[in-house]
Design a protein around this motif. Sequence first.
Motif, short mmCIF file in Angstrom:
data_model
loop_
_atom_site.label_atom_id
_atom_site.label_comp_id
_atom_site.label_asym_id
_atom_site.label_seq_id
_atom_site.Cartn_x
_atom_site.Cartn_y
_atom_site.Cartn_z
N PRO A 31 67.13 67.83 59.49
CA PRO A 31 67.18 66.48 58.96
C PRO A 31 66.04 66.22 57.98
N ASP A 32 66.37 65.69 56.86
CA ASP A 32 65.35 65.35 55.87
C ASP A 32 65.33 63.83 55.78
N GLU A 33 64.32 63.24 56.44
CA GLU A 33 64.28 61.78 56.54
C GLU A 33 64.15 61.14 55.15
N ALA A 34 63.54 61.91 54.21
CA ALA A 34 63.32 61.32 52.88
C ALA A 34 64.61 61.31 52.06
N GLU A 35 65.58 62.13 52.46
CA GLU A 35 66.81 62.23 51.70
C GLU A 35 67.61 60.93 51.88
N SER A 36 68.19 60.39 50.80
CA SER A 36 68.96 59.15 50.94
C SER A 36 70.22 59.45 51.77
N LEU A 37 70.77 58.40 52.38
CA LEU A 37 71.97 58.62 53.20
C LEU A 37 73.10 59.18 52.37
N HIS A 38 73.21 58.69 51.11
CA HIS A 38 74.30 59.19 50.24
C HIS A 38 74.12 60.67 49.96
N ASP A 39 72.83 61.07 49.71
CA ASP A 39 72.58 62.50 49.44
C ASP A 39 72.85 63.34 50.68
N GLY A 71 71.20 80.68 55.04
CA GLY A 71 70.80 79.44 54.35
C GLY A 71 69.93 78.56 55.23
N LEU A 72 70.06 77.25 55.00
CA LEU A 72 69.18 76.28 55.69
C LEU A 72 69.59 76.11 57.14
N ARG A 73 68.82 76.65 58.01
CA ARG A 73 69.10 76.46 59.43
C ARG A 73 67.78 76.19 60.16
N PRO A 74 67.86 75.42 61.23
CA PRO A 74 66.63 75.22 61.99
C PRO A 74 66.32 76.48 62.81
N ILE A 75 65.10 76.95 62.71
CA ILE A 75 64.73 78.18 63.43
C ILE A 75 63.50 77.93 64.30
N ALA A 76 63.52 78.50 65.50
CA ALA A 76 62.31 78.51 66.32
C ALA A 76 61.93 79.98 66.48
N LEU A 77 60.72 80.29 66.06
CA LEU A 77 60.24 81.67 66.17
C LEU A 77 59.21 81.71 67.30
N LYS A 116 78.64 61.28 61.81
CA LYS A 116 78.20 61.42 63.21
C LYS A 116 76.87 62.21 63.27
N GLN A 117 76.82 63.26 62.47
CA GLN A 117 75.62 64.11 62.48
C GLN A 117 74.40 63.37 61.92
N ILE A 118 74.62 62.63 60.83
CA ILE A 118 73.50 61.87 60.24
C ILE A 118 73.00 60.84 61.25
N ALA A 119 73.94 60.18 61.93
CA ALA A 119 73.57 59.16 62.92
C ALA A 119 72.71 59.79 64.01
N ARG A 120 73.13 60.96 64.48
CA ARG A 120 72.39 61.63 65.56
C ARG A 120 70.99 62.03 65.08
N GLN A 121 70.96 62.60 63.87
CA GLN A 121 69.69 63.09 63.35
C GLN A 121 68.69 61.96 63.12
N LEU A 156 74.92 62.70 53.05
CA LEU A 156 76.37 62.78 53.25
C LEU A 156 76.99 63.79 52.28
N ALA A 157 76.55 63.72 51.03
CA ALA A 157 77.09 64.65 50.02
C ALA A 157 76.73 66.08 50.40
N HIS A 158 75.51 66.25 50.84
CA HIS A 158 75.00 67.56 51.25
C HIS A 158 75.90 68.18 52.34
N LEU A 159 76.19 67.36 53.35
CA LEU A 159 76.97 67.87 54.48
C LEU A 159 78.44 68.10 54.10
N THR A 160 79.01 67.16 53.34
CA THR A 160 80.43 67.32 53.01
C THR A 160 80.61 68.49 52.04
N SER A 161 79.62 68.69 51.14
CA SER A 161 79.78 69.83 50.22
C SER A 161 79.61 71.15 50.99
#
Length: 275
Positions: free
Chosen positions: A228-236, A178-184, A253-258, A238-243
Amino acid sequence: MSGKLFIVATPIGNLDDITFRAVETLRQADLIACEDTRQTRKLLDHYGISRPLLSYHDYNERGRSEQLLAELLAGRSVALVSDAGTPLIADPGYRLVHAARLAGVPVSPIPGPSALAAALSASGLPTDAFAFAGFLPPRSTQRRKTLEQWKALHATLVFYETPHRILEALVDIDAVLGLRPIALARELTKIHEEFLTGTALDLHAALAARPAIKGEFVLVIGWAEPIPDEAESLHDALAHLTSAGAARMDAIKQIARQRGLSKREVYRLLETQSP
Ligand code: SAM
C-alpha cells in the motif's frame, strides 16, 4: 519386530529450541543418523547425550539408507536428524523414510523447529495458503523459470536462500514477480535475528549497503497484492490495481482493507476527489 525410525527436529540456531521428546528420543536411540557428525556431536554434548552416530548426507544417502533399513529390520531404533531444523525439509532423508515405509517399518516424527515455519509465522504475510519450494536454483535463467512457474499462484511463496546468492535472487524476484511485499528473515533464533520488509528492490538496496552479507535467509513473498502506498491518490491506486488485472470491485475492497477504510468510504472519496 522391527525397530522404529524417528524423524527428530533439532534447533535452527538457539540450542534451547528442542523439545523434551526430542532430547529423550535422542537419548534412547540405538543409533543417530546425522548429516555432519561434528555438528550433531555439539548438540548431543550440550544435552549430555552419548549415542553412536552414523553420517547420512546427500552424497551417501543411497548406501546409508540400505544400511539403516537393515538396522531397523533387525529391531534397532534409529533417530534421523539434520544439521538444523526438521529433516527432509530441504535436507536429506526422503530415501530412508520412503524405504522404511515400503518395508513396513514404523516412522514417527518428533516435531520441532523449521526455518520455514519460523519465518512464515512471524512474517506478517498471509499464511492461509503458502507454497514452499526449498532453495531457488543457483543460476539466474533457471531461477527466473522457477519463479515464472510460481507466479500465478495465489499463495505466499517461501524459499530458502544463501548469503552469496541473495542479491541476485532479489533482482530476479523483482524482474519476474514485480511489486510484492516481502519479508526476509535472517539468522532466526540467533543473536542477530532480523526481519527486513519491503519490495525486492527495497531489500536489495538495504542489503547491498552493508559491508558484508552474512547469515542464513528465508524469503517470504506475498502474492500480487501491491504494497500500500498511502501517498498514492485513490484514483491512482484504483488504476494501478485494475491495470494489473483486478476487477474494480475487488480493487476497491483491497484499497479499503489497505487503508483501514470501509468500501463505502472509498466509493465516496473516489467521487469527491479529482482523478
Ligand atoms: N531442515 C532445515 C529446516 O527445517 O529449516 C533447513 C535446512 S536447509 C539445508 C538450510 C537453509 O534453511 C538455510 O540456507 C536457510 O535458508 C534456512 N535456515 C536454516 N536455519 C535458518 C535460520 N536460523 N535463519 C534463517 N534461515 C535459516
